[in-house]
Design an enzyme around this catalytic site. Structure first.
Site: not given
Length: 410
Positions: A76, A109, A226, A229, A252, A280
């Site tokens: 990040d 962040h 992907y 992940a 997911d 996020s």
């Protein structure tokens, strides 16, 4: 819009998302509202515990795991080491932005994400991470997101993120948090996720925020899409996935992404994303939950941890996922206690195959005669009935054939 039914709820401030021009990469940065209420020149602590922890039953999960011994890489904007919540929480990381250190964070962040995962207890503050004994590895892949920073090459880029993922996997991270997304698949990103998985690390990434994407249509966002992940959607205070979260077959699981009480730069606490859900921050909570699983089930590996998150998530129909919340809202305690032998409805466990559902066989008709247990009684009764009828008939006939008596003459 049609909202999915409730799945399973996170004080002032805000985080607005910004799109990195030219890359399609969505990240979050502090909005003017957040800057006005949470400033890095004055340390402010909030006494309340993050509401998301209550919704995720963190206290129950902590009786089984706290993330101890697990390193979570935060790929990040860096993590501000000045924040007291990170005392003893950070491990060595790396900056891929020339001339900078990973323990600095101009954007805020990465610091917010790290606090959700592993913030330590500080006197006067209720902020604590969902995996409060895990370690955070700051992997800095961008430093600012204004136009000049992009021109100077210090803004986020997919290739730099890919390098950061590889670095984290090579240096002991078991969970790699990537709270960013792009609608365009990238060979470097794909291979970095595959590499991390081969090294025993689970990559957890944002499913995408519609309000910050130039391409606002639903569909895959990378690296979350992907297959190795975990792509994370965000729920609001009512545990609904709204239209702010990108929907698609890549999603997911989901986690709280609104009203996030967490660490703010070097200055204590702040509540972020009060109005809109952010994937996020939802991603950070899923990464923390994965760290709990990595502590308790170290041999199950990335695929096993992902399966536990999916199989135990709260959803309307146990056997089905959908394109808004995936398999549903994560339930860390259930993930820590579930049996994953393939018997639970939902995603198939790694290495297992769900047996086909066999149709119930139709019973064959038995046409054999069945003996009547009362047959003797019925036969006797029938004969007595026949005898009775015969007697009556005989009497009737006898009367009809008898000669009539002649009347005597007077």
């Amino acid at each position: 819009m049609t909202r999915r039914p409730r799945l399973g709820r996170a004080l002032t401030g805000g985080i607005a998302a910004a799109l990195v021009a030219g890359s399609g990469l969505a990240v979050a940065t502090a909005s003017p509202a957040a800057a006005a209420q949470c400033t890095d020149d004055k340390t402010v602590y909030v006494k309340e515990e993050p509401p998301a922890l209550q919704r995720l039953n963190a206290r129950y999960a902590w009786t089984l795991a706290t993330g101890k011994g697990v390193t979570v890489a935060v790929v990040d904007s860096g993590v501000d080491a000045r924040n007291a919540h990170f005392k003893g929480a950070l491990t060595a990381g790396k900056s891929f932005v020339p001339g900078l250190r990973p323990t600095t964070d101009a954007v805020g962040h990465g610091t917010a994400i790290a606090g959700q995962i592993a913030a330590r207890v500080v006197s006067g503050s209720g902020v604590i991470g969902l995996a409060p004994e895990s370690k955070v590895m700051p992997v800095q892949v961008f430093y600012a997101d204004d136009e000049r920073s992009r021109q100077d090459g210090v803004g986020p880029r997919p290739d730099r993120i890919a390098v950061g993922i590889r670095y984290a996997a090579d240096h002991g991270a078991k969970v790699i948090n990537v709270s960013m997304s792009t609608p365009t698949s990238n060979n470097a990103l794909r291979s970095s996720v595959e590499y991390a998985t081969s090294k025993g690390a689970l990559v957890v990434a944002s499913a995408g925020n519609r309000n910050v994407s130039e391409n606002k249509s639903d569909g895959p966002r990378y690296p979350g899409a992907y297959p190795q992940a975990v792509a994370v959607a965000a729920v609001d205070r009512g545990d609904f996935v709204g239209q702010g979260s990108i929907h698609g077959p890549h999603v997911d699981v989901a986690a709280p992404g609104t009203s996030i009480l967490t660490t703010f730069k070097g200055a204590g606490d702040c509540v972020l994303e009060e109005e809109e859900e952010s994937t996020s921050f939802a991603t950070a909570y899923v990464s923390a939950a994965a760290a709990l699983l990595a502590e308790r089930f170290p041999t199950e590996g990335p695929a096993g941890w992902k399966h536990r998150l999916e199989a135990t998530a709260s959803r309307d129909q146990r056997a089905n996922r959908d394109d808004s919340a995936g398999w549903g809202l994560i339930q860390p305690y259930e993930a820590l206690t579930a049996l994953t032998d393939g018997s639970v409805s939902g995603p198939v466990a790694p290495g297992a195959t769900r047996p086909p559902v066999a149709a119930a066989p139709k019973p064959a008709l038995d046409l054999r005669a069945v003996p009547d247990p009362h047959s003797p009684e019925r036969t006797a009764a029938l004969w007595w009935s026949l005898l009775g009828v015969s007697a009556l008939v005989a009497l009737a006939l006898g009367g009809a054939l008898r000669p009539a008596r002649r009347r005597r003459a007077a």
